[in-house]
Each structure stands twice: as C-alpha cells, then as structure tokens.
Design a protein around this motif. Structure first.
Motif, PDB file in Angstrom:
ATOM      1  N   GLU A  54       0.832  -1.213   0.000  1.00 24.12           N
ATOM      2  CA  GLU A  54       0.000   0.000   0.000  1.00 24.12           C
ATOM      3  C   GLU A  54       0.861   1.255   0.000  1.00 24.12           C
ATOM      4  N   LEU A  55       1.954   1.215   0.763  1.00 25.29           N
ATOM      5  CA  LEU A  55       2.859   2.366   0.843  1.00 25.29           C
ATOM      6  C   LEU A  55       3.562   2.589  -0.493  1.00 25.29           C
ATOM      7  N   ILE A  56       4.056   1.524  -1.085  1.00 24.50           N
ATOM      8  CA  ILE A  56       4.749   1.624  -2.383  1.00 24.50           C
ATOM      9  C   ILE A  56       3.790   2.099  -3.471  1.00 24.50           C
ATOM     10  N   SER A  57       2.568   1.584  -3.459  1.00 18.72           N
ATOM     11  CA  SER A  57       1.564   1.973  -4.449  1.00 18.72           C
ATOM     12  C   SER A  57       1.232   3.461  -4.342  1.00 18.72           C
ATOM     13  N   LEU A  58       1.087   3.948  -3.123  1.00 15.86           N
ATOM     14  CA  LEU A  58       0.851   5.381  -2.905  1.00 15.86           C
ATOM     15  C   LEU A  58       2.049   6.183  -3.395  1.00 15.86           C
ATOM     16  N   GLY A  59       3.250   5.718  -3.059  1.00 15.38           N
ATOM     17  CA  GLY A  59       4.466   6.413  -3.491  1.00 15.38           C
ATOM     18  C   GLY A  59       4.576   6.505  -4.994  1.00 15.38           C
ATOM     19  N   LYS A  60       4.194   5.442  -5.674  1.00 16.54           N
ATOM     20  CA  LYS A  60       4.228   5.447  -7.143  1.00 16.54           C
ATOM     21  C   LYS A  60       3.280   6.497  -7.707  1.00 16.54           C
ATOM     22  N   LYS A  61       2.075   6.554  -7.172  1.00 13.83           N
ATOM     23  CA  LYS A  61       1.094   7.539  -7.644  1.00 13.83           C
ATOM     24  C   LYS A  61       1.600   8.967  -7.415  1.00 13.83           C
ATOM     25  N   LEU A  62       2.199   9.190  -6.254  1.00  9.05           N
ATOM     26  CA  LEU A  62       2.741  10.516  -5.937  1.00  9.05           C
ATOM     27  C   LEU A  62       3.948  10.862  -6.815  1.00  9.05           C
ATOM     28  N   TYR A  63       4.746   9.854  -7.137  1.00  8.04           N
ATOM     29  CA  TYR A  63       5.947  10.067  -7.956  1.00  8.04           C
ATOM     30  C   TYR A  63       5.583  10.622  -9.335  1.00  8.04           C
ATOM     31  N   PHE A  64       4.441  10.203  -9.845  1.00  8.41           N
ATOM     32  CA  PHE A  64       3.985  10.650 -11.168  1.00  8.41           C
ATOM     33  C   PHE A  64       2.945  11.778 -11.078  1.00  8.41           C
ATOM     34  N   GLU A  65       2.719  12.302  -9.879  1.00  3.27           N
ATOM     35  CA  GLU A  65       1.655  13.282  -9.662  1.00  3.27           C
ATOM     36  C   GLU A  65       2.072  14.710  -9.999  1.00  3.27           C
ATOM     37  N   LYS A  66       1.450  15.289 -11.016  1.00  2.00           N
ATOM     38  CA  LYS A  66       1.770  16.657 -11.434  1.00  2.00           C
ATOM     39  C   LYS A  66       1.110  17.712 -10.545  1.00  2.00           C
ATOM     40  N   LYS A  67       0.140  17.313  -9.731  1.00  2.00           N
ATOM     41  CA  LYS A  67      -0.475  18.258  -8.786  1.00  2.00           C
ATOM     42  C   LYS A  67       0.518  18.720  -7.731  1.00  2.00           C
ATOM     43  N   LEU A  68       1.641  18.052  -7.643  1.00  2.00           N
ATOM     44  CA  LEU A  68       2.661  18.445  -6.676  1.00  2.00           C
ATOM     45  C   LEU A  68       3.512  19.612  -7.176  1.00  2.00           C
ATOM     46  N   SER A  69       3.216  20.121  -8.367  1.00  2.00           N
ATOM     47  CA  SER A  69       3.876  21.332  -8.861  1.00  2.00           C
ATOM     48  C   SER A  69       2.828  22.439  -8.980  1.00  2.00           C
ATOM     49  N   LEU A  70       3.258  23.670  -8.818  1.00  2.00           N
ATOM     50  CA  LEU A  70       2.330  24.795  -8.712  1.00  2.00           C
ATOM     51  C   LEU A  70       1.388  24.917  -9.902  1.00  2.00           C
ATOM     52  N   ASN A  71       1.941  24.773 -11.118  1.00  2.00           N
ATOM     53  CA  ASN A  71       1.103  24.887 -12.325  1.00  2.00           C
ATOM     54  C   ASN A  71       0.715  23.522 -12.889  1.00  2.00           C
ATOM     55  N   GLU A  72       0.939  22.486 -12.096  1.00  2.00           N
ATOM     56  CA  GLU A  72       0.543  21.112 -12.437  1.00  2.00           C
ATOM     57  C   GLU A  72       1.131  20.616 -13.761  1.00  2.00           C
ATOM     58  N   THR A  73       2.411  20.958 -13.971  1.00  2.00           N
ATOM     59  CA  THR A  73       3.113  20.507 -15.184  1.00  2.00           C
ATOM     60  C   THR A  73       4.245  19.534 -14.880  1.00  2.00           C
ATOM     61  N   GLN A  74       4.686  19.476 -13.615  1.00  2.00           N
ATOM     62  CA  GLN A  74       5.866  18.690 -13.260  1.00  2.00           C
ATOM     63  C   GLN A  74       5.541  17.610 -12.232  1.00  2.00           C
ATOM     64  N   SER A  75       6.203  16.486 -12.373  1.00  2.00           N
ATOM     65  CA  SER A  75       6.169  15.449 -11.335  1.00  2.00           C
ATOM     66  C   SER A  75       7.610  15.056 -11.045  1.00  2.00           C
ATOM     67  N   CYS A  76       7.810  14.199 -10.067  1.00  2.00           N
ATOM     68  CA  CYS A  76       9.164  13.685  -9.805  1.00  2.00           C
ATOM     69  C   CYS A  76       9.726  13.041 -11.075  1.00  2.00           C
ATOM     70  N   ASN A  77       8.849  12.366 -11.799  1.00  2.00           N
ATOM     71  CA  ASN A  77       9.270  11.636 -12.995  1.00  2.00           C
ATOM     72  C   ASN A  77       9.723  12.555 -14.125  1.00  2.00           C
ATOM     73  N   SER A  78       9.349  13.816 -14.072  1.00  2.00           N
ATOM     74  CA  SER A  78       9.741  14.752 -15.137  1.00  2.00           C
ATOM     75  C   SER A  78      11.257  14.845 -15.268  1.00  2.00           C
ATOM     76  N   CYS A  79      11.946  14.879 -14.133  1.00  2.00           N
ATOM     77  CA  CYS A  79      13.408  14.976 -14.145  1.00  2.00           C
ATOM     78  C   CYS A  79      14.086  13.623 -13.909  1.00  2.00           C
ATOM     79  N   HIS A  80      13.340  12.705 -13.290  1.00  2.00           N
ATOM     80  CA  HIS A  80      13.898  11.385 -12.951  1.00  2.00           C
ATOM     81  C   HIS A  80      13.026  10.307 -13.587  1.00  2.00           C
ATOM     82  N   ASN A  81      13.089  10.246 -14.891  1.00  2.00           N
ATOM     83  CA  ASN A  81      12.196   9.381 -15.667  1.00  2.00           C
ATOM     84  C   ASN A  81      12.527   7.899 -15.491  1.00  2.00           C
ATOM     85  N   VAL A  82      11.529   7.151 -15.027  1.00  2.00           N
ATOM     86  CA  VAL A  82      11.730   5.710 -14.830  1.00  2.00           C
ATOM     87  C   VAL A  82      10.815   4.873 -15.727  1.00  2.00           C
TER      88      VAL A  82
END
Length: 328
Positions: A54-82
């Motif tokens: 459950e923790l890993i699954s949540l982390g994965k969703k957050l890793y790709f979540e663009k809502k974590l950037s102010l204009n909703e264009t960036q996620s962790c994956n934007s710079c660290h593409n996996v």
C-alpha cells in the motif's frame, strides 16, 4: 577392438571440451578482485523491509503526480524518468522546472539512490525521504509555496485521503508532508538494478566478454577505484572536483551546505552504475559523452592522460554496469 580404442579417446576429448568451458585462472582471479573491491549490489535497499504494498503503491502515484507542482506541469518523474527503459534521468544537462527555468545542476538518477550515503550532489539530504521533500517546495523546480498548500491539494483529491489511510493505517492524521515524502521514498526503494557485472561477481564468467574484462583491468590499473569503489562504484564519499588538475566551475558544492572553506568544490562521488545510460555527466551536466567524461576524470582527478584505446576499454567495461532491463 575399435570400440576399446575409441572409447578412451572420445572420453578424453569430452573431458578436454568440458575443461575448456570453464573460466581461465585469469578470469577467476578477476572475479575475486571484482568481489573484493566492488561487490554485487544487494537485492533490496536499506529500509525496504518495512515498505508495504500500500505504501509503495501510494508512493508510485505521488511520484507521477503533477499536482505536486504549482502549475501542475511537473512530477518527480519529469526529471527522474523511470518509465520504460529510461534510467531515472531526463538526459538533459540541467532540468527545466515548472515555469521553464533550469536548475543549476544535473539531475542524478533515482536508480539505486537509496544505497547512497547521502542525497544530492552536495549531500544536503540525509536520505530518500529528506530528498523527496526538497524539489516540491523548490521555487525553480516544482515551485509549491508551502507544505500546507501541498496537503490542501492532496486532501481535496478524491483518491488520496483513502490511499494515505491504507498506507498509514495506524495514524489518526495520515495525510502529512512527512508521510508524503516517506511514500515516495518507499517507491524509490524499489529501483534496485541488476547488471551483467553483478552476474560476473556472482560467478557467471560468461556474463562479460574478454574485452570487457580487459576494460575492468584498465579501470583498476588507472586507479579509478580510489573514488569509485564499493558495490555502487561511488556514492559513498565526497571528493574535490579538480583534485590534481583544476576543473573550472563556479559551483562551490559541499561548501554551500557546510560553509567550511575546506569543502569548496567538493561533491558526492556519483555511482557508476548505469553510467552508460545517464549522460550528460558531472554536476553541471557539461560533459556529453562517456568517453570524454572518463578522459576528463582521469586528468582532473588522477593526473593521467589516458590514451583513446585505454579510454575505450574502460567505457566498454562501464557498459556492463547497466541495468539489464534497461539496455536496448
């Protein structure tokens, strides 16, 4: 009579054939050195024993979540593409943030990052969890104004409150910035790579070619392991860039964190795992090819002028450190 003559002869041929299938003494010795100086990468990262599905699954969703950037264009994956065969980087010299401005440093790979002794080029984060907190609030990167605003977006989402509750079942208020970073870290702990060089260390003498073995010998002979040792081949110490011959850079590295004069131009030694996949190179992303990176490191760190032949041998060896699932 013929049968009596040929049977021992055929058996001896068979014995010679089997003997030739085994590794030479030279290869055996090299495998021992590889195990002693480098060592195979463990199957799991420290801390992963406590990570639930459950923790890993949540982390994965957050890793790709663009809502974590102010204009909703960036996620962790934007710079660290996996995704797919990507190696946890964007393969850019420096990465553009949410509003287009580039950062000052090259984005390092997230692959195997949880094995490193610190995070970021200057070591300003102690671990993956601490690292995950930074980019979201960095004004150049994801540009969120505060933790409070991040949590507001998470709580307003239809899925996240329930997912946080499942990932943190014993907490009264599971949606916290601390837990958000912890979930992302748990997902990142799944990125343990496996290479042909690990297979070689673990006894498969055929996993790397004779030429690649020669490249490993050149790597050892040049003194590269003075910085790139241990099972990460780096990621376990700081070194001054331009240790022997000056490397011109305006980035003061570790000094920016410690403010100690002796730490000027010191950076975390990058891991060489997946290095063939993660260019461009150095903290400034200023070196485009691996050949050039090897030659420059030899010159600036070891005071050596490597020949093109020796450089190519080392580069050939470095290719054996790539994750087998990400090689074309």
């Amino acid at each position: 009579m013929l049968k009596q003559i040929f049977t021992p002869f055929l058996l001896s041929l068979l014995f010679i054939s089997f003997a030739n299938c085994g590794p030479s003494q030279e290869t055996k010795d090299l495998q021992v050195k590889a195990k002693q100086i480098i060592g195979a990468l463990p199957a799991k990262m420290p801390g992963s024993e406590n990570d639930t599905e459950e923790l890993i699954s949540l982390g994965k969703k957050l890793y790709f979540e663009k809502k974590l950037s102010l204009n909703e264009t960036q996620s962790c994956n934007s710079c660290h593409n996996v995704e797919g065969k990507a190696a946890g980087v964007d393969n850019l010299a420096t990465s553009p943030g949410a509003f287009g401005k580039n950062g000052d440093r090259n984005s390092p790979t997230v692959l195997n990052a949880g094995f490193h002794f610190v995070q970021f080029w200057d070591g300003r984060a102690a671990d993956l969890k601490a690292q995950a907190k930074g980019p979201i609030l960095n004004p150049v990167e994801m540009a969120m104004p505060s933790e409070k605003e991040v949590l507001k977006r998470i709580n307003e989402d239809s899925d996240y409150p329930g997912l946080f509750a499942k990932a943190f079942p014993n907490e009264k208020t599971p949606v916290t910035y601390e837990n958000l970073a912890g979930a992302i870290a748990a997902f990142e702990r799944t990125f343990v790579t496996s290479s042909r060089f690990d297979d070689f260390i673990n006894g498969d003498h055929k996993s790397i070619s004779k030429e690649e073995q020669e490249g490993f010998k050149s790597f050892l002979a040049a003194g590269c392991t003075s910085c790139h040792s241990g099972n990460l081949l780096g990621g376990n110490s700081y070194r001054k860039i331009g240790q022997v011959n000056e490397y011109k850079t305006g980035d003061l590295g570790l000094y920016n964190v410690t403010k100690k004069a002796e730490d000027k131009f010191f950076f975390k030694v990058p891991s060489l795992r997946n290095i063939a996949l993660t260019g461009p190179y150095f903290h400034d992303g200023g070196v485009k090819t691996l050949d050039e990176a090897v030659k420059k490191m030899a010159f600036h760190q070891l005071g050596m002028d490597l020949s093109n032949e020796e450089t190519q041998k080392i580069v050939l060896f470095l290719g054996t450190l790539s994750d087998k699932t990400r090689v074309e």
